[in-house]
Design a protein around this motif. Structure first.
Motif, PDB file in Angstrom:
ATOM      1  N   GLY A 128      -4.918   3.243  -1.268  1.00 40.89           N
ATOM      2  CA  GLY A 128      -5.340   1.860  -1.476  1.00 40.89           C
ATOM      3  C   GLY A 128      -6.272   1.792  -2.666  1.00 40.89           C
ATOM      4  O   GLY A 128      -7.475   1.986  -2.519  1.00 40.89           O
ATOM      5  N   SER A 145      -9.242   5.339   3.261  1.00 44.88           N
ATOM      6  CA  SER A 145      -8.300   4.247   2.988  1.00 44.88           C
ATOM      7  C   SER A 145      -9.048   2.962   2.702  1.00 44.88           C
ATOM      8  O   SER A 145     -10.088   2.678   3.293  1.00 44.88           O
ATOM      9  N   LEU A 181      -7.173  -0.296   2.128  1.00 44.79           N
ATOM     10  CA  LEU A 181      -6.011  -1.170   1.939  1.00 44.79           C
ATOM     11  C   LEU A 181      -6.428  -2.638   2.053  1.00 44.79           C
ATOM     12  O   LEU A 181      -7.495  -2.964   2.579  1.00 44.79           O
ATOM     13  N   ASP A 228      -5.131  -6.338   7.153  1.00 43.06           N
ATOM     14  CA  ASP A 228      -4.551  -5.822   8.388  1.00 43.06           C
ATOM     15  C   ASP A 228      -3.088  -5.439   8.199  1.00 43.06           C
ATOM     16  O   ASP A 228      -2.642  -4.384   8.646  1.00 43.06           O
ATOM     17  N   LEU A 278      -2.559  -2.280   6.161  1.00 38.90           N
ATOM     18  CA  LEU A 278      -3.039  -1.104   6.875  1.00 38.90           C
ATOM     19  C   LEU A 278      -2.098  -0.740   8.021  1.00 38.90           C
ATOM     20  O   LEU A 278      -1.730   0.422   8.207  1.00 38.90           O
ATOM     21  N   ARG A 279      -1.698  -1.754   8.762  1.00 31.96           N
ATOM     22  CA  ARG A 279      -0.801  -1.505   9.877  1.00 31.96           C
ATOM     23  C   ARG A 279       0.539  -0.951   9.370  1.00 31.96           C
ATOM     24  O   ARG A 279       1.113  -0.039   9.969  1.00 31.96           O
ATOM     25  N   LEU A 290      -0.207   2.752   8.153  1.00 30.83           N
ATOM     26  CA  LEU A 290      -0.817   3.682   9.104  1.00 30.83           C
ATOM     27  C   LEU A 290      -0.028   3.773  10.408  1.00 30.83           C
ATOM     28  O   LEU A 290       0.184   4.864  10.945  1.00 30.83           O
ATOM     29  N   HIS A 312     -10.190  10.559   9.202  1.00 29.81           N
ATOM     30  CA  HIS A 312      -9.763   9.374   8.471  1.00 29.81           C
ATOM     31  C   HIS A 312     -10.927   8.395   8.399  1.00 29.81           C
ATOM     32  O   HIS A 312     -11.477   7.995   9.420  1.00 29.81           O
ATOM     33  N   ASN A 351     -11.786   4.757   7.290  1.00 28.46           N
ATOM     34  CA  ASN A 351     -11.186   3.485   6.911  1.00 28.46           C
ATOM     35  C   ASN A 351     -12.268   2.539   6.437  1.00 28.46           C
ATOM     36  O   ASN A 351     -13.112   2.107   7.210  1.00 28.46           O
ATOM     37  N   ALA A 376     -11.805  -0.428   4.769  1.00 28.75           N
ATOM     38  CA  ALA A 376     -11.389  -1.821   4.563  1.00 28.75           C
ATOM     39  C   ALA A 376     -12.029  -2.760   5.579  1.00 28.75           C
ATOM     40  O   ALA A 376     -12.429  -2.348   6.662  1.00 28.75           O
ATOM     41  N   ILE A 423     -11.273  -5.238   8.169  1.00 33.16           N
ATOM     42  CA  ILE A 423     -10.106  -5.589   8.980  1.00 33.16           C
ATOM     43  C   ILE A 423     -10.545  -6.398  10.195  1.00 33.16           C
ATOM     44  O   ILE A 423     -11.741  -6.573  10.439  1.00 33.16           O
ATOM     45  N   LEU A 466      -7.001   0.514  16.346  1.00 33.74           N
ATOM     46  CA  LEU A 466      -6.986   1.746  15.548  1.00 33.74           C
ATOM     47  C   LEU A 466      -7.851   2.827  16.177  1.00 33.74           C
ATOM     48  O   LEU A 466      -7.497   4.010  16.160  1.00 33.74           O
TER      49      LEU A 466
END
Lengths: 292, 292, 292, 292
Positions: C7, C61, C63, C66, C69-70, C73, C88, C90, C92, C94, C102
């Motif tokens: 991303g 990440s 991205l 949502d 990402l979905r 991922l 991981h 994340n 972002a 979201i 998640l």
């Protein structure tokens, strides 16, 4: 006519029964089978799959929400396997976005499509007194009109684009919500001044605001009686959210819808989601410190 | 009856004329004298001072706002000099605070007092079709009922405390404002989706929302025609502010009233204060970028 | 550390660059490959699939939303194939709903998971001055802290439940939106009275409201200059909607968020979605009839 | 300097004391005499009439509201009898309408007039750390600057039209109210997700929102401790209403102010008018069903 009917909740069940009583041949399907029994007793054929319901002259659907409809119709491949020539009449209140998507999907699959959401609660449906907002090709609506006549007191033909019927339904429900909210606030106002809210209700329903909305919901508010629910606050909130989303899709702010939405969230936060939509009156009273 | 009438604006003039036509003897007074001429032609006696109007069986007042009423009635000493036994019928829309103050003042001065605000615009007043909300001592209302019958299609007796009639009137006008606003938003919503707002109006006025408000104001919004004004936005804003103030007095929040208020201020900011109250529909359309 | 980064939009690109400059080994992947070139020039390895980025010590990440990402991922199976022991992170913004989902999915797949959304715009990211809200297992955060230190001026450890970081981020962004809106309204108010809004800005930023928000966004509003956008209104609206949805999930009404939401929809309706979030000031000015 | 000071409530008393401590000669007057004793002990001359305070070099006033100020200054004829050459410094928060009227009245009576409302609560006043917003003729402000320096940490000169200072003060207080409200809503949001609102407060006061407002009011909300009140909700509501009225005067809608206003009315309806302004956080929590 020879029709299928899927989605037999309170609304759908009452509607399928009306169709049966009017003499139509009805195949019924529901995810949970126990809801089909009463209809079987009245002559409906209970089928095992939605595909079997999507046959004959027309198939009617009244599923609970976007998710249920998408799951059965799109993900389940029902549209793909529908017989050519079938008319699908979707009577559920769905989002404007799904409404548009469905219009396109039906066209792709060569299935005639009529969106026909309704105004009225289960008691109105049981009496065959719904107002039906129908949009789609005229010839498709013509073909299913005999069934619609069994379900409603009037079919409003609101154009050829199916999704327009859904947007109109959301707009009407938003207005319903606004009317309940504004009476709830007005009732709190007069109560605060020591006046019975029934007095206000009498005056306005006999002058500015005749009609079923103020009389029905207004009465519940004036009597502070929110159960049994004729239309649940939780479902009302769902519809207000859909109206806001429909506004978002075309950049139309709906500030009164936002107020109603916040107040319905307040109602749910107080455990009143299963009470009647009229419980907005209780939110207004609570905010004024006059709940009990 | 032998009555006086002060305050001969659009509403008051139409009402005094109805009283004359019904055969009552009417003395009229107005701050600006030119408004009395048409009534003189129809048989009214034009008097030079409000005191001269406050004589006979009863005196009716329909002054523009709190300020005008206070100026003539309280500061001008009119109440102090009113003959014992006179019934004063105040038909103006005033604040809940002044309403309460006036009820007390009349009692102090031994003047019978009836608050009798009305629902209806000048065209309705001219037709004698007003809904009158009357509160005060029953015997006082009884005495003036013959005149009220000439002015309205119905007199709603809403209790013995005069100020209650005023609060009910403010609550009703708030609901009127909310109804206009919600149709304005709903019209913007359907327009945004390419649907004629007239279609929405047809559906709702024939189902959920019959009655004059949606039909009358809704039509103006659907046609985007806000002139000539039957009830000016500026005056509508005045009434919404009075409703909010009445809520303040007893700690009742009115969130929809706040939204309507802000939107009416928006209308005035765009020079539309003299347009019809329905111009709320134009505010909704403008916010959606669809003003045309 | 040996990390992957997927991303590479304005935020992600700036962050990956910071990691490179701090001496970390960085594999980068982006759906549209052209965004990887500048990073390749600075020493990043460009990989062909997100799986290749999900290797080494940790994967970061950033991205867009949502959906993106979905898609990568969950639907893309990335989590299923991630090596055991990988962390991981994340970063972002979201939805609260996806955040919770998640957290559960990572646990199911045995992948260590840290939610680490950030406060700050691309210019702040490029300067390594972000505020990072990190939640997850302490040992997981410990392991990636060296990279977080390269990206932000401070890492706020806000607990062990990853989704809490996301909710906090949404709450902070809602407060940001509210602050912009309230200054926008206040600026319209003083302008309406003939006062420069810069005067108001000077006073409040040197007394009640120091700090970057009022100084930065306030300046744009005072100067009525909404381009170039540092944070686009369209993205601000996305975040306000996520805050409202997070409130919905737990029945918390957010009435100021509703007002801001409606005003941002108004901005989009006027074609200003790509302008800066500060354009809320223009909405306030337009509603006051003072747009130009 | 030789000054008079009228209006010795919590704010005025603290300010008069600061002037005394800085070595100025101070004559004090208050409607209720008991408030003058402590000041007499510190060297103030207690006078019997406001006229006696309106003498010497300058007279300062800090009366409670429009009504009190109008009663003493206008109705009481104080302005008419003020000595030529006197500078009147009005430090109270008053309506924009009265502010404009006073500016004109002083000019008519040949009394130099400085509007100098302040930002800060009684504790800030006692410490001499107020921010003073001063408007009026430069030479008039120059003359009273020595006293202003004793009262505040900074005097902001915001122009030559006195009423501008009052509008700026109302705008600043509106922003204060908005900030409290938005933190209250945000705190309810994170609490709903099981996160301590203190965590949110720590993050935002150390990143986006440093400064006294979020720290002070935010702390009360995070701790759900609204007493003792440093600034009462009832007075906060008064100021928000004045801000809305100032918007009305120039047709500027302030939708966030409307939300805050409704929520403060909600607070008063629950008996919390004497609690701190931060009690907006309790309203937000209550609406989310999380009051406890």
């Amino acid at each position: 006519m020879d029709i299928g009917f899927i989605g037999l909740g309170e609304m759908g069940g009452a509607m399928a029964e009306r169709a049966l009583k009017a003499g139509h041949t009805v195949r019924v399907w529901n995810r949970s089978r126990d809801k089909t029994r009463a209809l079987a007793d009245q002559g409906a054929s209970v089928v095992d799959t939605p595909e079997q319901a999507f046959a004959g002259d027309a198939a009617f659907s009244m599923l609970a929400d976007d998710h249920a409809l998408r799951s059965v119709l799109v993900d389940g491949g029902l549209l793909k396997h529908a017989p050519k020539g079938l008319v699908h009449v979707n009577m559920a209140t769905i989002s404007a976005a799904l409404a548009l998507e469905l219009a396109e999907l039906h066209a792709q699959h060569g299935v005639a499509y009529v969106a026909a959401p309704v105004l009225g609660r289960p008691d109105v449906a049981a009496a065959g007194k719904l107002n039906i907002l129908a949009a789609g090709a005229s010839e498709s609506i013509d073909r299913v009109q005999p069934v619609l006549d069994a379900l409603g007191q009037k079919t409003w033909r609101v154009g050829s684009e199916p999704q327009h019927a859904n947007v109109l339904k959301l707009a009407a429900n938003f207005m319903l919500a606004s009317a309940i909210e504004s009476f709830g606030e007005a009732a709190a106002l007069v109560s605060g001044h020591g006046i019975e809210s029934q007095t206000l209700l009498d005056v306005i329903t006999n002058s500015l605001f005749p009609g079923p909305v103020y009389q029905g919901y207004g009465k519940m508010i004036a009597e502070r009686r929110y159960e049994p629910a004729l239309f649940k606050a939780r479902l009302g909130l769902k519809d207000v959210r859909l109206a806001i989303a429909a506004g978002d899709a075309v950049n139309v702010p709906l500030p009164v819808a936002s107020v109603v939405r916040d107040n319905l969230v307040d109602a749910l936060a107080h455990g009143d989601g299963e009470k009647d939509f009229a419980v907005l009156g209780q939110v207004a009273a609570r905010r004024a410190g006059r709940e009990s």
